[in-house]
Design a protein around this motif. Structure first.
Motif, PDB file in Angstrom:
ATOM      1  N   ARG A 277      -4.261 -34.685   0.791  1.00  0.00           N
ATOM      2  CA  ARG A 277      -5.015 -34.652   2.047  1.00  0.00           C
ATOM      3  C   ARG A 277      -6.329 -35.415   1.906  1.00  0.00           C
ATOM      4  O   ARG A 277      -6.754 -36.133   2.828  1.00  0.00           O
ATOM      5  CB  ARG A 277      -5.282 -33.210   2.457  1.00  0.00           C
ATOM      6  CG  ARG A 277      -4.011 -32.418   2.732  1.00  0.00           C
ATOM      7  CD  ARG A 277      -4.274 -30.958   2.970  1.00  0.00           C
ATOM      8  NE  ARG A 277      -5.016 -30.716   4.194  1.00  0.00           N
ATOM      9  CZ  ARG A 277      -5.316 -29.515   4.672  1.00  0.00           C
ATOM     10  NH1 ARG A 277      -4.927 -28.436   3.996  1.00  0.00           N
ATOM     11  NH2 ARG A 277      -5.991 -29.381   5.794  1.00  0.00           N
ATOM     12  N   ALA A 278      -6.986 -35.276   0.742  1.00  0.00           N
ATOM     13  CA  ALA A 278      -8.276 -35.949   0.542  1.00  0.00           C
ATOM     14  C   ALA A 278      -8.124 -37.463   0.469  1.00  0.00           C
ATOM     15  O   ALA A 278      -9.042 -38.210   0.834  1.00  0.00           O
ATOM     16  CB  ALA A 278      -8.933 -35.427  -0.731  1.00  0.00           C
ATOM     17  N   LEU A 279      -6.953 -37.926  -0.005  1.00  0.00           N
ATOM     18  CA  LEU A 279      -6.739 -39.369  -0.153  1.00  0.00           C
ATOM     19  C   LEU A 279      -6.742 -40.099   1.181  1.00  0.00           C
ATOM     20  O   LEU A 279      -7.017 -41.308   1.228  1.00  0.00           O
ATOM     21  CB  LEU A 279      -5.414 -39.633  -0.874  1.00  0.00           C
ATOM     22  CG  LEU A 279      -5.414 -39.406  -2.389  1.00  0.00           C
ATOM     23  CD1 LEU A 279      -4.011 -39.561  -2.949  1.00  0.00           C
ATOM     24  CD2 LEU A 279      -6.361 -40.372  -3.083  1.00  0.00           C
ATOM     25  N   GLN A 280      -6.453 -39.389   2.267  1.00  0.00           N
ATOM     26  CA  GLN A 280      -6.439 -40.033   3.576  1.00  0.00           C
ATOM     27  C   GLN A 280      -7.809 -40.591   3.936  1.00  0.00           C
ATOM     28  O   GLN A 280      -7.930 -41.608   4.616  1.00  0.00           O
ATOM     29  CB  GLN A 280      -5.991 -39.036   4.648  1.00  0.00           C
ATOM     30  CG  GLN A 280      -4.505 -38.668   4.556  1.00  0.00           C
ATOM     31  CD  GLN A 280      -4.118 -37.682   5.632  1.00  0.00           C
ATOM     32  OE1 GLN A 280      -4.862 -36.746   5.922  1.00  0.00           O
ATOM     33  NE2 GLN A 280      -2.952 -37.892   6.243  1.00  0.00           N
ATOM     34  N   ARG A 281      -8.859 -39.927   3.448  1.00  0.00           N
ATOM     35  CA  ARG A 281     -10.222 -40.364   3.780  1.00  0.00           C
ATOM     36  C   ARG A 281     -10.890 -41.125   2.643  1.00  0.00           C
ATOM     37  O   ARG A 281     -11.590 -42.096   2.865  1.00  0.00           O
ATOM     38  CB  ARG A 281     -11.085 -39.153   4.137  1.00  0.00           C
ATOM     39  CG  ARG A 281     -10.727 -38.508   5.458  1.00  0.00           C
ATOM     40  CD  ARG A 281     -11.777 -37.479   5.823  1.00  0.00           C
ATOM     41  NE  ARG A 281     -11.548 -36.918   7.147  1.00  0.00           N
ATOM     42  CZ  ARG A 281     -12.383 -36.062   7.725  1.00  0.00           C
ATOM     43  NH1 ARG A 281     -13.478 -35.685   7.099  1.00  0.00           N
ATOM     44  NH2 ARG A 281     -12.118 -35.587   8.929  1.00  0.00           N
ATOM     45  N   SER A 282     -10.680 -40.650   1.410  1.00  0.00           N
ATOM     46  CA  SER A 282     -11.440 -41.232   0.298  1.00  0.00           C
ATOM     47  C   SER A 282     -10.969 -42.623  -0.082  1.00  0.00           C
ATOM     48  O   SER A 282     -11.769 -43.471  -0.498  1.00  0.00           O
ATOM     49  CB  SER A 282     -11.358 -40.312  -0.924  1.00  0.00           C
ATOM     50  OG  SER A 282     -10.041 -40.314  -1.446  1.00  0.00           O
TER      51      SER A 282
ATOM     52  N   ILE B 138       0.860 -40.277  -3.268  1.00  0.00           N
ATOM     53  CA  ILE B 138       0.904 -40.870  -1.936  1.00  0.00           C
ATOM     54  C   ILE B 138       0.205 -39.945  -0.950  1.00  0.00           C
ATOM     55  O   ILE B 138       0.489 -38.744  -0.911  1.00  0.00           O
ATOM     56  CB  ILE B 138       2.370 -41.106  -1.480  1.00  0.00           C
ATOM     57  CG1 ILE B 138       3.121 -41.912  -2.522  1.00  0.00           C
ATOM     58  CG2 ILE B 138       2.410 -41.804  -0.119  1.00  0.00           C
ATOM     59  CD1 ILE B 138       2.524 -43.264  -2.817  1.00  0.00           C
ATOM     60  N   PRO B 139      -0.758 -40.445  -0.153  1.00  0.00           N
ATOM     61  CA  PRO B 139      -1.446 -39.580   0.818  1.00  0.00           C
ATOM     62  C   PRO B 139      -0.463 -38.913   1.775  1.00  0.00           C
ATOM     63  O   PRO B 139       0.563 -39.490   2.122  1.00  0.00           O
ATOM     64  CB  PRO B 139      -2.363 -40.555   1.571  1.00  0.00           C
ATOM     65  CG  PRO B 139      -2.535 -41.724   0.654  1.00  0.00           C
ATOM     66  CD  PRO B 139      -1.252 -41.833  -0.113  1.00  0.00           C
TER      67      PRO B 139
END
Length: 442
Positions: free
Chosen positions: A340-345, A440-441
């Motif tokens: 979930r964090a990868l979507q933004r970071s 993978i996000p």
């Protein structure tokens, strides 16, 4: 001659009454009868008991005199003694004793060596008990323990007390007292210093199961009469001997809750869950998991400030280095959070897997696998960063989450772990298998 009571009139002294007591034998040389002269002098000699301790530290005493020692020269004598008392119910053929004492078969004349050991052991015992007292009997080419000899073994008393205390028809107070006596007799594993011997494993497991069951029943009985302080005392002592027995921890937490010691119950719950995750890689038992909700019911009306909440959330050892180890369910939640964090970071996070096998890709035996996986776990925790996450996924596999890592970082990390593991395991027949891919996000 043996009397329960004997009146003796001595020439040189007043009339005395000598009463037979347990453990004393009276020898009579002559007595004065109706003034016809003294032709007997009464003397007494105490018959000692061979006291044998097997639970915890092994020792053998003749009365108050210590016979057992740890010198290398007497090692085989006491190994012979331990094996005979462990199998005291049945005759032991000489061939079996030779196999136990010299498993490598590297003696030219093992039978002569066995006879020599038996002679030395018997001579040592006869020195304190006399030539007429035989503790080890030879019959039909076998040796057997003489159960009519004057001896006492703590493991026998322990077993008898546990069985008597298990009689549910007896008063609760009597059962508690018998369980307490048995509890204090058990000071550690049966013949703990012989734990590496295959023949010692069955009795060791047997007495350990008796002890584990004893603690559980003693805690239940003390709880039934409202003596929760004793439950805490006994469980804490039992945990010192077996730190991974979850029922002891659960009983301790339940008693702490009953005593109103909520903070101690919470702290101990957090401690044992952490130990199980970190040391064994397992989730707490169903009984412990149910305690979690009980703890919250005890605290549902309590309001905490942010500082106390933060303190309860902090790591028990903030200076601890190395990767974070957790169970698979916690690992899955952290993985989903990273997704979930990868979507933004936009940062990279890698999922890696390492496993071990023999060079021919077969699995090591279960006996080999346990220490190997322990070495691999240590290599991972030391070789990875504090922000990395590790979990044991199967009996031969570990998973890792490597945040903020590049492809090249993963290659270097896995190579470093491989070197640490292979150097610590000292096994040239092992294959270290690793793979990794980006998360993978979601």
């Amino acid at each position: 001659m043996r009397y329960d009571e004997l009146n003796i009139d001595f020439c040189t002294g007043p009339k005395r009454t000598l009463s037979h007591k347990h453990g004393w034998f009276w020898g009579y040389v002559g007595i004065k009868i109706k003034g016809k002269g003294v032709f007997l002098i009464a003397e007494n000699k105490q018959q000692p008991t061979l006291m044998i301790e097997t639970l915890g530290v092994f020792s053998v005493r003749a009365g108050e005199i210590m016979l057992s020692d740890n010198s290398p020269r007497s090692g085989q004598i006491w190994k012979l003694f331990k094996y005979i008392i462990t199998n005291k119910e049945t005759p032991i053929p000489t061939e079996k004793l030779i196999d136990i004492l010299w498993p490598d078969g590297d003696l030219d004349n093992p039978l002569k060596a066995l006879y020599s050991l038996i002679y030395r052991l018997r001579s040592m015992l006869k020195k304190h008990f006399g030539d007429d007292q035989e503790f080890i009997i030879f019959q039909h080419n076998s040796y057997i323990w003489n159960k009519n000899a004057p001896y006492h073994i703590d493991s026998d008393e322990f077993e008898a007390l546990v069985k008597r205390a298990g009689d549910v028809s007896a008063p609760v107070e009597d059962r508690i007292e018998m369980y307490k006596k048995a509890f204090y007799l058990y000071r550690g594993d049966y013949l703990a210093e012989s734990a590496q011997e295959a023949w010692a494993l069955p009795p060791t497991n047997y007495y350990k199961r008796l002890y584990t069951d004893l603690v559980t029943k003693l805690a239940d009985l003390c709880s039934s009469v409202g003596d929760y302080a004793s439950v805490v005392k006994f469980c804490e002592k039992a945990i010192e001997l077996d730190p991974y027995e979850e029922n002891h921890h659960a009983a301790l937490i339940e008693a702490l809750l009953q005593l109103g010691q909520i903070s101690q119950a919470i702290a101990h719950y957090d401690y044992i869950v952490s130990v199980l995750n970190k040391d064994l890689g397992v989730q707490p038992s169903e009984r412990l998991q149910k305690l979690h909700s009980q703890i919250f019911r005890h605290t549902e009306n309590v309001q905490y400030d942010l500082d106390s909440i933060r303190s309860s959330l902090m790591a028990q050892n903030p200076s601890e280095s190395g990767a974070f180890f957790c169970d698979v369910d916690t690992f899955r939640k952290i993985y989903q959070l990273e997704q979930r964090a990868l979507q933004r970071s936009g940062l990279s996070v890698y999922l890696a897997c390492v496993s071990i096998a023999n060079n021919d890709r077969t699995l090591p035996s279960n006996e080999e696998l346990t220490p190997l996986m322990s070495h691999l776990k240590r290599a991972l925790l030391i070789g990875l960063r504090r922000g990395d996450v590790v979990a044991q996924y199967s009996k031969t596999q570990f998973l890792m989450l490597l945040p903020s890592a590049s492809y090249e970082d993963c290659e270097r990390v896995l190579e470093r772990v491989k070197k640490k593991f292979l150097s610590s395991s000292h096994n040239q027949k092992l294959a270290f298998i690793s793979s990794f891919e980006p998360v993978i996000p979601s």
